[in-house]
Motif scaffolding. Structure first.
Motif, PDB file in Angstrom:
ATOM      1  N   HIS A   1       0.831  -1.205   0.000  1.00 23.48           N
ATOM      2  CA  HIS A   1       0.000   0.000   0.000  1.00 23.48           C
ATOM      3  C   HIS A   1       0.869   1.261   0.000  1.00 23.48           C
ATOM      4  CE1 HIS A   1      -3.572  -2.418   0.792  1.00 23.48           C
ATOM      5  NE2 HIS A   1      -2.992  -2.924   1.852  1.00 23.48           N
TER       6      HIS A   1
ATOM      7  N   LEU B   1       2.874   1.652  -3.288  1.00 26.29           N
ATOM      8  CA  LEU B   1       2.034   2.098  -4.395  1.00 26.29           C
ATOM      9  C   LEU B   1       1.693   3.585  -4.269  1.00 26.29           C
ATOM     10  CD1 LEU B   1       0.984   0.853  -6.940  1.00 26.29           C
ATOM     11  CD2 LEU B   1      -1.103   0.241  -5.736  1.00 26.29           C
TER      12      LEU B   1
ATOM     13  N   ALA C   1      -1.776  -1.386 -11.652  1.00 20.03           N
ATOM     14  CA  ALA C   1      -1.248  -2.071 -10.478  1.00 20.03           C
ATOM     15  C   ALA C   1      -2.081  -3.309 -10.193  1.00 20.03           C
ATOM     16  CB  ALA C   1      -1.269  -1.139  -9.272  1.00 20.03           C
TER      17      ALA C   1
ATOM     18  N   MET D   1      -2.236  -6.194  -7.311  1.00 17.18           N
ATOM     19  CA  MET D   1      -1.757  -6.648  -6.015  1.00 17.18           C
ATOM     20  C   MET D   1      -1.713  -8.175  -6.013  1.00 17.18           C
ATOM     21  SD  MET D   1      -0.884  -4.162  -4.218  1.00 17.18           S
ATOM     22  CE  MET D   1      -1.194  -3.071  -2.868  1.00 17.18           C
TER      23      MET D   1
ATOM     24  N   ALA E   1      -6.750  -2.149  -1.176  1.00 19.27           N
ATOM     25  CA  ALA E   1      -5.897  -2.023  -2.362  1.00 19.27           C
ATOM     26  C   ALA E   1      -6.722  -1.646  -3.587  1.00 19.27           C
ATOM     27  CB  ALA E   1      -5.148  -3.332  -2.616  1.00 19.27           C
TER      28      ALA E   1
ATOM     29  N   ASP F   1      -6.143   2.363  -3.131  1.00 21.80           N
ATOM     30  CA  ASP F   1      -4.847   2.431  -3.793  1.00 21.80           C
ATOM     31  C   ASP F   1      -4.961   2.504  -5.312  1.00 21.80           C
ATOM     32  OD1 ASP F   1      -3.783   2.182  -1.243  1.00 21.80           O
ATOM     33  OD2 ASP F   1      -3.256   0.072  -1.473  1.00 21.80           O
TER      34      ASP F   1
ATOM     35  N   VAL G   1      -5.926   0.110  -7.391  1.00 20.94           N
ATOM     36  CA  VAL G   1      -5.421  -1.126  -7.970  1.00 20.94           C
ATOM     37  C   VAL G   1      -6.421  -1.660  -8.988  1.00 20.94           C
ATOM     38  CG1 VAL G   1      -4.806  -3.516  -7.403  1.00 20.94           C
ATOM     39  CG2 VAL G   1      -4.060  -1.653  -5.927  1.00 20.94           C
ATOM     40  N   SER G   2      -5.900  -2.180 -10.092  1.00 19.19           N
ATOM     41  CA  SER G   2      -6.745  -2.681 -11.172  1.00 19.19           C
ATOM     42  C   SER G   2      -7.262  -4.091 -10.926  1.00 19.19           C
ATOM     43  CB  SER G   2      -5.960  -2.673 -12.481  1.00 19.19           C
ATOM     44  OG  SER G   2      -5.540  -1.366 -12.789  1.00 19.19           O
TER      45      SER G   2
ATOM     46  N   TYR H   1      -6.326  -8.075  -8.438  1.00 17.46           N
ATOM     47  CA  TYR H   1      -5.469  -8.759  -7.478  1.00 17.46           C
ATOM     48  C   TYR H   1      -5.406 -10.235  -7.822  1.00 17.46           C
ATOM     49  CZ  TYR H   1      -9.361 -10.803  -4.862  1.00 17.46           C
ATOM     50  OH  TYR H   1     -10.460 -11.530  -4.496  1.00 17.46           O
TER      51      TYR H   1
END
Length: 133
Positions: free
Chosen positions: A64, A67, A87, A89, A102, A106, A108-109, A111
């Protein structure tokens, strides 16, 4: 395609690198501080990363925090949020709170859960428009 793999576990880095080698160039970092340095260098060289695979739990700055620092570098370089590196995760934990943080906080695209299977990885990358199936 230019990938950055950030994970404190060498085996996890090697698995991702093996899965991605046919899709582009992979750089690897064993911690968040090295990842921030790698992103700064990539931005300065004019070859920014397209995708960053980030472990969530690492010693030092975690995924986290790392990023957040990377996004600050991209912003400083004049890269709009929609054009920054995607990103993804990567975690060995089935931890919904960390994953949701995330994804939403964050930026994020996607995980992935370790160990990362190649079919799952390629499916996620295709869904993000990064590779074709």
């Amino acid at each position: 395609m230019h990938f950055l793999i950030v994970d404190d576990d060498e085996a996890s880095r090697m698995v991702l690198m093996a899965h991605l080698k046919h899709y582009g160039i992979c750089d690897i970092c064993g911690n968040g501080a090295l990842a921030v340095e790698a992103v700064a260098k990539s931005l300065n060289s004019g070859r920014p990363y397209d995708v960053i695979f980030m472990d969530i739990v690492m010693p030092g700055p975690d995924g986290h925090e790392t990023l957040e620092k990377i996004h600050a570098l991209e912003k400083q370089a004049g890269i709009a949020p929609e054009n920054r590196a995607k990103a993804i995760m990567v975690t060995s934990m089935d931890d919904e709170d960390n994953t949701m943080t995330a994804l939403f906080e964050d930026g994020v695209s996607a995980y992935l859960i370790k160990p990362v299977a190649k079919t799952e990885l390629v499916t996620k990358l295709a869904a993000l428009g990064i590779v074709e199936l």
